[in-house]
Motif scaffolding. Sequence first.
Motif, PDB file in Angstrom:
ATOM      1  N   HIS A 116      86.999  36.295  55.819  1.00 49.06           N
ATOM      2  CA  HIS A 116      88.238  36.137  55.050  1.00 49.06           C
ATOM      3  C   HIS A 116      89.105  37.378  55.261  1.00 49.06           C
ATOM      4  O   HIS A 116      88.582  38.493  55.409  1.00 49.06           O
ATOM      5  CB  HIS A 116      87.958  35.962  53.550  1.00 49.06           C
ATOM      6  CG  HIS A 116      87.133  34.768  53.227  1.00 49.06           C
ATOM      7  ND1 HIS A 116      87.600  33.480  53.352  1.00 49.06           N
ATOM      8  CD2 HIS A 116      85.858  34.655  52.772  1.00 49.06           C
ATOM      9  CE1 HIS A 116      86.664  32.622  53.009  1.00 49.06           C
ATOM     10  NE2 HIS A 116      85.586  33.310  52.651  1.00 49.06           N
ATOM     11  N   LEU A 157      90.760  34.644  43.916  1.00 47.24           N
ATOM     12  CA  LEU A 157      91.427  33.360  44.137  1.00 47.24           C
ATOM     13  C   LEU A 157      92.239  32.964  42.912  1.00 47.24           C
ATOM     14  O   LEU A 157      91.910  33.330  41.784  1.00 47.24           O
ATOM     15  CB  LEU A 157      90.404  32.270  44.450  1.00 47.24           C
ATOM     16  CG  LEU A 157      89.482  32.495  45.656  1.00 47.24           C
ATOM     17  CD1 LEU A 157      88.498  31.343  45.783  1.00 47.24           C
ATOM     18  CD2 LEU A 157      90.293  32.663  46.933  1.00 47.24           C
ATOM     19  N   THR A 158      93.294  32.215  43.148  1.00 49.72           N
ATOM     20  CA  THR A 158      94.085  31.654  42.052  1.00 49.72           C
ATOM     21  C   THR A 158      93.380  30.413  41.511  1.00 49.72           C
ATOM     22  O   THR A 158      92.356  29.964  42.052  1.00 49.72           O
ATOM     23  CB  THR A 158      95.488  31.257  42.537  1.00 49.72           C
ATOM     24  OG1 THR A 158      95.360  30.180  43.461  1.00 49.72           O
ATOM     25  CG2 THR A 158      96.190  32.433  43.197  1.00 49.72           C
ATOM     26  N   GLY A 168      92.682  27.810  44.037  1.00 52.51           N
ATOM     27  CA  GLY A 168      91.828  28.156  45.156  1.00 52.51           C
ATOM     28  C   GLY A 168      92.490  28.928  46.285  1.00 52.51           C
ATOM     29  O   GLY A 168      91.890  29.111  47.343  1.00 52.51           O
ATOM     30  N   LYS A 169      93.714  29.399  46.096  1.00 50.93           N
ATOM     31  CA  LYS A 169      94.375  30.221  47.106  1.00 50.93           C
ATOM     32  C   LYS A 169      94.047  31.693  46.869  1.00 50.93           C
ATOM     33  O   LYS A 169      93.749  32.103  45.739  1.00 50.93           O
ATOM     34  CB  LYS A 169      95.888  30.012  47.061  1.00 50.93           C
ATOM     35  CG  LYS A 169      96.323  28.609  47.439  1.00 50.93           C
ATOM     36  CD  LYS A 169      97.849  28.498  47.437  1.00 50.93           C
ATOM     37  CE  LYS A 169      98.289  27.111  47.852  1.00 50.93           C
ATOM     38  NZ  LYS A 169      99.773  26.980  47.880  1.00 50.93           N
ATOM     39  N   ILE A 170      94.124  32.487  47.931  1.00 52.77           N
ATOM     40  CA  ILE A 170      93.893  33.920  47.784  1.00 52.77           C
ATOM     41  C   ILE A 170      94.951  34.498  46.855  1.00 52.77           C
ATOM     42  O   ILE A 170      96.157  34.280  47.044  1.00 52.77           O
ATOM     43  CB  ILE A 170      93.926  34.623  49.152  1.00 52.77           C
ATOM     44  CG1 ILE A 170      92.762  34.147  50.026  1.00 52.77           C
ATOM     45  CG2 ILE A 170      93.849  36.137  48.984  1.00 52.77           C
ATOM     46  CD1 ILE A 170      92.802  34.660  51.443  1.00 52.77           C
ATOM     47  N   ASP A 171      94.519  35.224  45.862  1.00 51.01           N
ATOM     48  CA  ASP A 171      95.424  35.805  44.866  1.00 51.01           C
ATOM     49  C   ASP A 171      95.890  37.179  45.351  1.00 51.01           C
ATOM     50  O   ASP A 171      95.303  38.211  45.033  1.00 51.01           O
ATOM     51  CB  ASP A 171      94.704  35.917  43.517  1.00 51.01           C
ATOM     52  CG  ASP A 171      95.671  36.250  42.390  1.00 51.01           C
ATOM     53  OD1 ASP A 171      95.296  36.030  41.229  1.00 51.01           O
ATOM     54  OD2 ASP A 171      96.795  36.727  42.670  1.00 51.01           O
TER      55      ASP A 171
END
Length: 545
Positions: A465, A522-523, A526-529
Amino acid sequence: MSIAFSAWPAELAARYRAKGYWLDLPMTHILQEQMRQRPEAPAILCGERSFSYAQLDTLSDSLAAALHQQGLRTHDTALVQLPNQAEFFITYLALLKLGVAPVNALFSHQRLELLAYARQIQPRLVIGSTQHSLFANGDFLNELRDVAPSLHAVMLEASEGAQLPASCLRLADCLAAPAEGYTPTPTSADQVAFFQLSGGSTGTPKLIPRTHNDYYYSVRRSVEICQLSPETRFLCALPAGHNYTMSSPGVLGVFVAGGTVIMARDPEPLNCFALIERHQVNWVPLVPPAVALWLKEAPSHRARLSSLKVIQVGGANFAEALARRVPAELGCQLQQVFGMAEGLVNYTRLDDEPERIFTTQGCPMSPDDEIRVMDVDGQPVPQGQPGMLATRGPYTFRGYYQSPEHNAQVFDAEGFYYSGDLVEQDAQGYLRVVGRVKDQINRGGEKIAAAEVENLLLQHPGITHAAVVAMPDELMGEKSCACVVASDSALKPAALRKYLRAQGVAEFKLPDRFQFLEQLPLTAVGKIDKQRLRNALQASSSEQR
């Protein structure tokens, strides 16, 4: 066949012509006017060389004629990469005369960027310099031909006697050849003159079609606001191909005014101070990190800067504390500039109150620059409150080149362009930039698309990631941090920088810092925060101070 681009609606085009913004003249008119008014006046000083306006005209005619003999024609495209020297502008003027639309790559750009530009415009012409490692031999030219089978001619700037790859033209030879009655064939004023580069927030570099009408107006209006004249002596120390350096008011503005441009290889203070003293430079555009370096060196060189009248600062947010130091320590007026290659340019005016100059990035330069400051729901925010900048006007483009999906994201139904900047606007129309919506890092004026670097990192077999985010920096404004989750615990920052270099990434895009994490936040969807990552980096930076 002309180059396809997103044109202005007929009613707006008619308004801009009626108000005298669009003159329906190609930008070759700039040089024609100086040939009429002051042909023997110095236009460019480059090292020990001096070029009058008449010489610029003759040399650009020679180059255009030579390229025409090689089969280049109106509406062809070109990929150009030249360093800060007179040949950059001679080449630009020659291509305008020939009607060939170039992309002017920055000299810091590497393999990755140049191949991306070539894929988009399919150039028939490439002009490079053997001062750049990419053009030191023919290997990269073979790569260019693979992605751009349209490539017809290659011309290289090289030292006398240097061996060139097979079939390459030498720029100096073409400049020395007589034009033999060549007649310029510029594209019509409502067609694409050249492509500007967007800083971009996605992995693919985006190109901005600029027409003669819109760009020429932008330059002329900038000259009026900045009050350039034949006495202007302008130091070109920032990359020549930057929109800021070219047109705000930039080198083209100096040519419109009949002034003189002094070329510098970069904004390094001591070399620039020597040029300022030698040539009595009175106008300099800089980015904030360069200003910080100049302020550091100025105390022991103040006498050398006595000719300076104006230092412009743009390209990135300029800290108020530094802005207040410019008049006192550099002995000249400060002008703040907030502009974009897509169009809109804002200036503080030369007669503004000091407080306005120190605390804002100026107001739009055209009466027909339309500004909206919007919230996330697309509603106007109250005056003085931060919101997303949306704009349209007589020199703000209507769409990125061949990017319909991205255009649908950044333009609304009325043709307003959402730049991704967060701004506040006061009652007088002045803007203060407070942040950015775009996932983009502004490293001292150089724009880094986070997704581009992330995509390359994720191709590394030891990384699972990756998220590239901005972290605050006192000198550069922002630097980049790559937050990575690695499957290989032995992976080190030096190895990752070496890997990115091998992919052809420009040096300024290499992450300044690598943060190895067990997992990325993650938000809820499920997105990278990235906001959490930025907040953590900012907190860490504050603790270190």
